[in-house]
Design a protein around this motif. Structure first.
Motif, PDB file in Angstrom:
ATOM      1  N   PHE A 197       0.754  -1.474  -0.024  1.00 13.56           N
ATOM      2  CA  PHE A 197       0.225   0.472  -0.100  1.00 13.56           C
ATOM      3  C   PHE A 197       0.803   1.749   0.355  1.00 13.56           C
ATOM      4  O   PHE A 197       0.163   2.294  -0.107  1.00 13.56           O
ATOM      5  CB  PHE A 197      -1.371   0.233   0.946  1.00 13.56           C
ATOM      6  N   ALA A 198       2.478   1.016   0.420  1.00 15.17           N
ATOM      7  CA  ALA A 198       3.479   2.196   0.099  1.00 15.17           C
ATOM      8  C   ALA A 198       3.587   2.887  -0.782  1.00 15.17           C
ATOM      9  O   ALA A 198       3.325   2.465  -2.199  1.00 15.17           O
ATOM     10  CB  ALA A 198       4.750   2.174   0.896  1.00 15.17           C
ATOM     11  N   VAL A 199       2.839   4.098  -1.104  1.00 13.33           N
ATOM     12  CA  VAL A 199       3.073   4.537  -2.402  1.00 13.33           C
ATOM     13  C   VAL A 199       3.978   6.359  -3.054  1.00 13.33           C
ATOM     14  O   VAL A 199       5.086   6.782  -2.186  1.00 13.33           O
ATOM     15  CB  VAL A 199       1.490   5.554  -3.234  1.00 13.33           C
ATOM     16  N   ASP A 200       4.421   6.428  -3.734  1.00 13.48           N
ATOM     17  CA  ASP A 200       5.890   7.645  -4.089  1.00 13.48           C
ATOM     18  C   ASP A 200       4.490   8.357  -4.277  1.00 13.48           C
ATOM     19  O   ASP A 200       4.772   9.071  -5.437  1.00 13.48           O
ATOM     20  CB  ASP A 200       6.823   7.248  -4.958  1.00 13.48           C
ATOM     21  N   ALA A 201       4.363   9.341  -3.441  1.00 14.81           N
ATOM     22  CA  ALA A 201       3.731  10.659  -4.044  1.00 14.81           C
ATOM     23  C   ALA A 201       3.561  11.553  -4.632  1.00 14.81           C
ATOM     24  O   ALA A 201       3.400  12.126  -5.572  1.00 14.81           O
ATOM     25  CB  ALA A 201       3.142  11.472  -2.341  1.00 14.81           C
ATOM     26  N   ASP A 202       4.875  12.007  -4.389  1.00 11.65           N
ATOM     27  CA  ASP A 202       5.992  13.258  -5.226  1.00 11.65           C
ATOM     28  C   ASP A 202       7.003  12.940  -6.028  1.00 11.65           C
ATOM     29  O   ASP A 202       6.705  13.412  -6.962  1.00 11.65           O
ATOM     30  CB  ASP A 202       6.576  13.604  -3.919  1.00 11.65           C
ATOM     31  N   GLY A 203       6.838  11.268  -6.537  1.00 10.79           N
ATOM     32  CA  GLY A 203       7.847  10.670  -7.635  1.00 10.79           C
ATOM     33  C   GLY A 203       9.074  10.623  -7.584  1.00 10.79           C
ATOM     34  O   GLY A 203      10.063  11.132  -8.894  1.00 10.79           O
ATOM     35  N   ASP A 204       9.350  11.512  -6.758  1.00 14.46           N
ATOM     36  CA  ASP A 204      10.876  10.854  -6.152  1.00 14.46           C
ATOM     37  C   ASP A 204      12.262   9.751  -6.672  1.00 14.46           C
ATOM     38  O   ASP A 204      13.173   9.602  -6.616  1.00 14.46           O
ATOM     39  CB  ASP A 204      11.348  12.019  -4.781  1.00 14.46           C
ATOM     40  N   ALA A 211      10.516  10.146   6.325  1.00 15.17           N
ATOM     41  CA  ALA A 211      10.662  11.167   6.235  1.00 15.17           C
ATOM     42  C   ALA A 211       9.900  12.634   5.484  1.00 15.17           C
ATOM     43  O   ALA A 211       9.969  14.000   5.596  1.00 15.17           O
ATOM     44  CB  ALA A 211      11.882  11.331   6.051  1.00 15.17           C
ATOM     45  N   ASN A 212       8.438  12.277   4.627  1.00  8.99           N
ATOM     46  CA  ASN A 212       8.381  12.137   3.643  1.00  8.99           C
ATOM     47  C   ASN A 212       7.114  12.301   4.331  1.00  8.99           C
ATOM     48  O   ASN A 212       6.449  11.151   3.729  1.00  8.99           O
ATOM     49  CB  ASN A 212       8.339  11.804   2.350  1.00  8.99           C
ATOM     50  N   PRO A 213       6.521  13.907   4.206  1.00  9.90           N
ATOM     51  CA  PRO A 213       4.574  13.747   4.574  1.00  9.90           C
ATOM     52  C   PRO A 213       3.928  13.664   3.397  1.00  9.90           C
ATOM     53  O   PRO A 213       2.539  13.042   3.580  1.00  9.90           O
ATOM     54  CB  PRO A 213       4.633  14.841   5.085  1.00  9.90           C
ATOM     55  N   ALA A 214       4.213  13.805   2.635  1.00  8.35           N
ATOM     56  CA  ALA A 214       3.387  12.869   1.158  1.00  8.35           C
ATOM     57  C   ALA A 214       3.069  11.491   1.025  1.00  8.35           C
ATOM     58  O   ALA A 214       2.711  11.352   1.295  1.00  8.35           O
ATOM     59  CB  ALA A 214       4.045  13.810   0.381  1.00  8.35           C
ATOM     60  N   ASP A 215       4.607  11.040   1.147  1.00  7.13           N
ATOM     61  CA  ASP A 215       4.648   9.537   1.026  1.00  7.13           C
ATOM     62  C   ASP A 215       3.304   9.751   1.659  1.00  7.13           C
ATOM     63  O   ASP A 215       2.633   7.721   1.630  1.00  7.13           O
ATOM     64  CB  ASP A 215       5.478   9.269   0.868  1.00  7.13           C
ATOM     65  N   ALA A 216       4.151   9.823   3.226  1.00  6.01           N
ATOM     66  CA  ALA A 216       3.117   8.642   4.026  1.00  6.01           C
ATOM     67  C   ALA A 216       1.482   9.486   3.883  1.00  6.01           C
ATOM     68  O   ALA A 216       0.736   8.039   4.678  1.00  6.01           O
ATOM     69  CB  ALA A 216       3.517   9.551   5.722  1.00  6.01           C
TER      70      ALA A 216
END
Length: 324
Positions: A197-204, A211-216
């Motif tokens: 279910f984890a996703v790379d929200a910001d495409g990095d 440490a990445n609130p977007a991914d979390a």
């Protein structure tokens, strides 16, 4: 070079340990280690030497075995449990978190159809909005539980998945920190949940739940979406009970396996409008003024897919209401 052969790799600011490794527990020599390595290699294509190398560095933690034997949900009633998660401090911190990450929460809500307050409440209950992610090396926690805890199958599976996520994300597994049960990051994903279910929200190119609130944030929303969250539907409501027929079905199942009309026939009366055909169940919690009765609807059940506890789900729901 494979990720598991690397001595150190930086991945975010919050998951690195000192270069000194803990005293080894010789898990690489455990009687079942060859079985474990064979399964992990077959399931996730991880080289056997990599797995053995990291198991050799894992430490047995008696504190983990003690903690797993006394989870909060088994020793507290709702009247105590709510005092942990529904404090003014947690509510105010949640409002600040939502303000700081308003754009991300709005985007996640729009993409996944999950209320932003629910996303924030999950993170608030799990880690006080990312500030309490756990101080255990996940390598130690999961190795201890996989090889020295009587109920091994769950943690055996999670340890295999842990090595797989470290491989996929190019992280040194000895650097990752989390809870005593191996949960990680803002949302405290266990390794199998991370993989699924984890996703790379910001495409990095990384799924950084530490440490990445977007991914979390996006990962929590994705978890709820994949578990069937119904956007716009209610979660729960207070109900009144009469007679004693309801006793046969109170807290009988986390999944809503009755219709509202069937519940009404047993003396259960909703306090808000709800369709007679809607699936639901009856929840009883011991509150500060005695027993509380609630209608457990589909979205309440979805919250329990994150943690199989009625009190947990109620805490998330009530915190989300306070964050509105």
């Amino acid at each position: 070079m494979r990720a598991l052969r690397k001595t150190l790799m930086v991945f975010g600011s919050g998951i690195l340990l000192s270069s000194a490794l803990p005293a080894a527990a010789n898990y690489d020599q455990h009687p079942r280690v060859n079985e474990f390595i064979a399964e992990a290699a077959a399931e996730y294509k991880i080289p056997a030497d990599d797995i053995r190398q990291w198991l050799a560095q894992a430490e047995k933690l008696d504190s983990v075995l003690a903690a797993i034997a006394r989870p909060a949900e088994k020793v507290k009633e709702w009247d105590e449990y709510q005092d942990i998660f529904l404090t003014s401090k947690r509510i105010n911190a949640g409002k600040a978190f939502m303000k700081e990450h308003a754009a991300l929460l709005r985007e996640a809500e729009e993409k996944y159809g999950v209320k932003k307050e629910i996303i924030a409440a999950i993170i608030g209950v799990e880690t006080f909005y990312g500030t309490r992610q756990g101080n255990y090396r996940v390598l130690d926690s999961l190795a201890t539980l996989a090889f020295d805890y009587p109920d091994r199958p769950l943690f055996w599976r999670e340890l295999k998945a842990f090595f797989a996520l470290a491989e996929a994300e190019q992280i040194n597994p000895a650097t990752i920190k989390g809870s005593y049960a191996g949960a990680m990051g803002y949302g405290q994903f266990i390794p199998t949940s991370f993989l699924n279910f984890a996703v790379d929200a910001d495409g990095d190119g990384r799924r950084d739940l530490w440490a990445n609130p977007a991914d979390a944030i996006f990962s929590v929303a994705n978890y709820f979406s994949k578990h069937g969250w119904k956007n716009g539907e209610a979660v729960t409501q207070r109900v009144h009970v009469s007679g004693d027929k309801y006793e046969q079905i109170v807290n009988d199942n986390l999944k809503p396996n009755w219709t509202v009309s069937e519940l009404k026939a047993l003396g259960i009366e909703p306090t808000e409008k709800v369709s007679d055909e809607k699936p639901a169940n009856l929840i009883r919690l011991q509150g500060k003024h005695g027993a509380e009765f609630w209608l457990g609807e589909h979205n309440f059940y979805v919250i329990t897919r994150y943690n199989h506890s009625r009190m947990y789900a109620m805490a998330v729901y009530q915190l989300s209401e306070a964050l509105k």
